[in-house]
Write a protein that holds these residues in place. Structure first.
Motif, PDB file in Angstrom:
ATOM      1  N   GLU A 135       0.597  -1.361   0.192  1.00  0.00           N
ATOM      2  CA  GLU A 135       0.128   0.035  -0.237  1.00  0.00           C
ATOM      3  C   GLU A 135       0.879   1.237   0.129  1.00  0.00           C
ATOM      4  OE1 GLU A 135      -2.447  -3.398   1.761  1.00  0.00           O
ATOM      5  OE2 GLU A 135      -0.205  -2.732   1.879  1.00  0.00           O
ATOM      6  N   ALA A 136       2.194   1.166   0.506  1.00  0.00           N
ATOM      7  CA  ALA A 136       2.820   2.229   0.655  1.00  0.00           C
ATOM      8  C   ALA A 136       3.299   2.725  -1.059  1.00  0.00           C
ATOM      9  CB  ALA A 136       4.373   2.063   1.286  1.00  0.00           C
ATOM     10  N   GLN A 137       3.079   1.925  -1.849  1.00  0.00           N
ATOM     11  CA  GLN A 137       3.523   2.222  -3.139  1.00  0.00           C
ATOM     12  C   GLN A 137       2.355   2.553  -4.123  1.00  0.00           C
ATOM     13  OE1 GLN A 137       6.451   2.657  -3.885  1.00  0.00           O
ATOM     14  NE2 GLN A 137       8.079   1.162  -3.040  1.00  0.00           N
ATOM     15  N   SER A 138       1.140   2.760  -3.569  1.00  0.00           N
ATOM     16  CA  SER A 138      -0.134   3.030  -4.191  1.00  0.00           C
ATOM     17  C   SER A 138       0.014   4.140  -4.717  1.00  0.00           C
ATOM     18  CB  SER A 138      -1.167   2.773  -3.463  1.00  0.00           C
ATOM     19  OG  SER A 138      -1.316   3.434  -2.196  1.00  0.00           O
ATOM     20  N   VAL A 139      -0.867   4.246  -5.687  1.00  0.00           N
ATOM     21  CA  VAL A 139      -0.836   5.948  -6.435  1.00  0.00           C
ATOM     22  C   VAL A 139      -1.309   7.071  -5.635  1.00  0.00           C
ATOM     23  CG1 VAL A 139      -2.223   6.971  -8.354  1.00  0.00           C
ATOM     24  CG2 VAL A 139      -1.870   4.657  -8.746  1.00  0.00           C
ATOM     25  N   GLU A 140      -0.711   8.274  -6.079  1.00  0.00           N
ATOM     26  CA  GLU A 140      -0.730   9.340  -4.902  1.00  0.00           C
ATOM     27  C   GLU A 140      -2.258   9.972  -5.362  1.00  0.00           C
ATOM     28  OE1 GLU A 140       1.498  13.422  -3.562  1.00  0.00           O
ATOM     29  OE2 GLU A 140       2.142  12.401  -5.375  1.00  0.00           O
ATOM     30  N   ASP A 141      -3.236   9.384  -4.740  1.00  0.00           N
ATOM     31  CA  ASP A 141      -4.605   9.818  -5.094  1.00  0.00           C
ATOM     32  C   ASP A 141      -5.335   9.719  -3.578  1.00  0.00           C
ATOM     33  OD1 ASP A 141      -5.264   7.358  -5.205  1.00  0.00           O
ATOM     34  OD2 ASP A 141      -5.926   7.447  -7.255  1.00  0.00           O
ATOM     35  N   VAL A 142      -6.666   9.986  -3.491  1.00  0.00           N
ATOM     36  CA  VAL A 142      -7.259   9.813  -2.308  1.00  0.00           C
ATOM     37  C   VAL A 142      -7.407   8.503  -2.012  1.00  0.00           C
ATOM     38  CG1 VAL A 142      -9.548  10.094  -3.243  1.00  0.00           C
ATOM     39  CG2 VAL A 142      -9.014  10.910  -0.618  1.00  0.00           C
ATOM     40  N   ALA A 143      -7.550   7.575  -3.060  1.00  0.00           N
ATOM     41  CA  ALA A 143      -7.869   6.257  -2.814  1.00  0.00           C
ATOM     42  C   ALA A 143      -6.366   5.469  -2.339  1.00  0.00           C
ATOM     43  CB  ALA A 143      -8.297   5.524  -3.963  1.00  0.00           C
ATOM     44  N   GLY A 144      -5.317   5.991  -2.991  1.00  0.00           N
ATOM     45  CA  GLY A 144      -4.202   5.382  -2.498  1.00  0.00           C
ATOM     46  C   GLY A 144      -3.814   5.742  -1.053  1.00  0.00           C
ATOM     47  N   ALA A 145      -4.009   7.256  -0.808  1.00  0.00           N
ATOM     48  CA  ALA A 145      -4.006   7.755   0.724  1.00  0.00           C
ATOM     49  C   ALA A 145      -4.681   6.809   1.862  1.00  0.00           C
ATOM     50  CB  ALA A 145      -4.155   9.108   0.579  1.00  0.00           C
ATOM     51  N   THR A 146      -5.788   6.543   1.294  1.00  0.00           N
ATOM     52  CA  THR A 146      -6.676   5.859   2.157  1.00  0.00           C
ATOM     53  C   THR A 146      -6.551   4.506   2.513  1.00  0.00           C
ATOM     54  OG1 THR A 146      -8.591   7.215   1.677  1.00  0.00           O
ATOM     55  CG2 THR A 146      -9.237   5.393   2.635  1.00  0.00           C
ATOM     56  N   ALA A 147      -6.023   3.955   1.288  1.00  0.00           N
ATOM     57  CA  ALA A 147      -5.761   2.381   1.479  1.00  0.00           C
ATOM     58  C   ALA A 147      -4.319   2.166   2.471  1.00  0.00           C
ATOM     59  CB  ALA A 147      -5.258   1.911   0.116  1.00  0.00           C
ATOM     60  N   PHE A 148      -3.536   3.112   2.324  1.00  0.00           N
ATOM     61  CA  PHE A 148      -2.160   2.940   3.091  1.00  0.00           C
ATOM     62  C   PHE A 148      -2.683   3.561   4.486  1.00  0.00           C
ATOM     63  CE2 PHE A 148       1.278   5.664   4.928  1.00  0.00           C
ATOM     64  CZ  PHE A 148       2.286   4.566   4.958  1.00  0.00           C
ATOM     65  N   ALA A 149      -3.338   4.772   4.562  1.00  0.00           N
ATOM     66  CA  ALA A 149      -3.546   5.065   6.079  1.00  0.00           C
ATOM     67  C   ALA A 149      -4.364   3.937   6.918  1.00  0.00           C
ATOM     68  CB  ALA A 149      -4.432   6.347   6.024  1.00  0.00           C
ATOM     69  N   THR A 150      -5.394   3.283   6.051  1.00  0.00           N
ATOM     70  CA  THR A 150      -6.183   2.201   6.682  1.00  0.00           C
ATOM     71  C   THR A 150      -5.239   1.111   7.199  1.00  0.00           C
ATOM     72  OG1 THR A 150      -7.884   2.862   5.447  1.00  0.00           O
ATOM     73  CG2 THR A 150      -7.975   0.708   6.458  1.00  0.00           C
ATOM     74  N   ARG A 151      -4.318   0.739   6.382  1.00  0.00           N
ATOM     75  CA  ARG A 151      -3.463  -0.425   6.956  1.00  0.00           C
ATOM     76  C   ARG A 151      -2.453   0.054   7.906  1.00  0.00           C
ATOM     77  NH1 ARG A 151       0.828  -4.532   3.812  1.00  0.00           N
ATOM     78  NH2 ARG A 151       1.335  -5.532   5.704  1.00  0.00           N
ATOM     79  N   PHE A 152      -2.084   1.184   7.871  1.00  0.00           N
ATOM     80  CA  PHE A 152      -1.073   1.584   8.603  1.00  0.00           C
ATOM     81  C   PHE A 152      -1.830   1.580  10.112  1.00  0.00           C
ATOM     82  CE2 PHE A 152       0.904   4.961  11.695  1.00  0.00           C
ATOM     83  CZ  PHE A 152       2.257   4.606  11.231  1.00  0.00           C
TER      84      PHE A 152
END
Length: 210
Positions: A77-94
């Motif tokens: 998830e850290a390498q996901s696209v820089e958009d709101v969906a990518g940010a949300t996916a990363f922050a959720t898992r973190f």
């Protein structure tokens, strides 16, 4: 460390650092809102506006030990696209896994956070203190649900993701086997501020009870 090893990281010592009471304590919140951060949707694209910056601290020495290939394997998830969906996916898992990672994979934890994340530094210090006392922490798991209407890109280029969270009680077991609840869990709101520098990193975490 591969993805399979990461998935086996046990929820012991730092697992309970995710307890809402500890989350609030480490983030410096007062119960009336997220300390130092004001988030509100903007008129365009549902973005949020954030004021105030985190206090600078010494960067973790282990951050450079994780290369991009290892990061992609351990925390894709850290390498996901820089958009709101990518940010949300990363922050959720973190939110759901940082309490595992900080004790078992400190280099990965450092790679996923910034030098000025006071919350992240506090989590690391808490873990080290508990370990030095030969004690264990359990519970504290977080279930996070993003509030899309209050999440988005900030004017300063960071991303703010707001969550409704449910947190388990935090239990401390001393070296003699005695256990006690040291932070009550429950529902709350959490805000995670992220930056994207080759991959997502956490810059700030704040929370309050609801």
């Amino acid at each position: 460390m591969g993805a399979q090893q990461t998935s086996r990281i046990r929820r012991t010592l730092v697992g309970a650092v995710a307890g809402l009471g500890t989350l609030v304590l480490l983030a410096g919140c007062t119960g009336e809102g997220v300390a130092g951060v004001s988030v509100s949707p903007s008129a365009d694209a549902g973005a949020a506006e954030v004021s105030a910056a985190p206090t600078s601290i010494t960067p973790p020495a282990t951050a450079a030990e994780v290369n991009p290939v290892e990061l992609a394997e351990d925390f894709p998830e850290a390498q996901s696209v820089e958009d709101v969906a990518g940010a949300t996916a990363f922050a959720t898992r973190f939110l759901s896994s940082y309490h595992d990672i900080v004790g078992e994979a400190p280099a990965l934890f450092a790679a996923l956070t910034t030098a000025d994340c006071d919350f992240c530094s506090g989590v690391k210090d808490h873990y080290e203190q508990v370990a030095s006392e030969n004690a264990e922490l359990s519970g504290g798991a977080i279930e996070a649900r993003a509030v899309d209407s209050k999440s988005g890109l900030q004017q300063d280029g960071t991303w703010a993701i707001e969550f409704e969270v449910d947190v388990e009680d935090l239990v401390r077991t001393s070296s003699d086997g005695a256990s006690e609840v040291i932070d009550d869990g429950g529902p709350g709101l959490a805000t995670v501020i992220l930056i994207y520098e080759d991959h997502w990193r956490v810059q700030y975490v704040g929370a309050e009870r609801t």
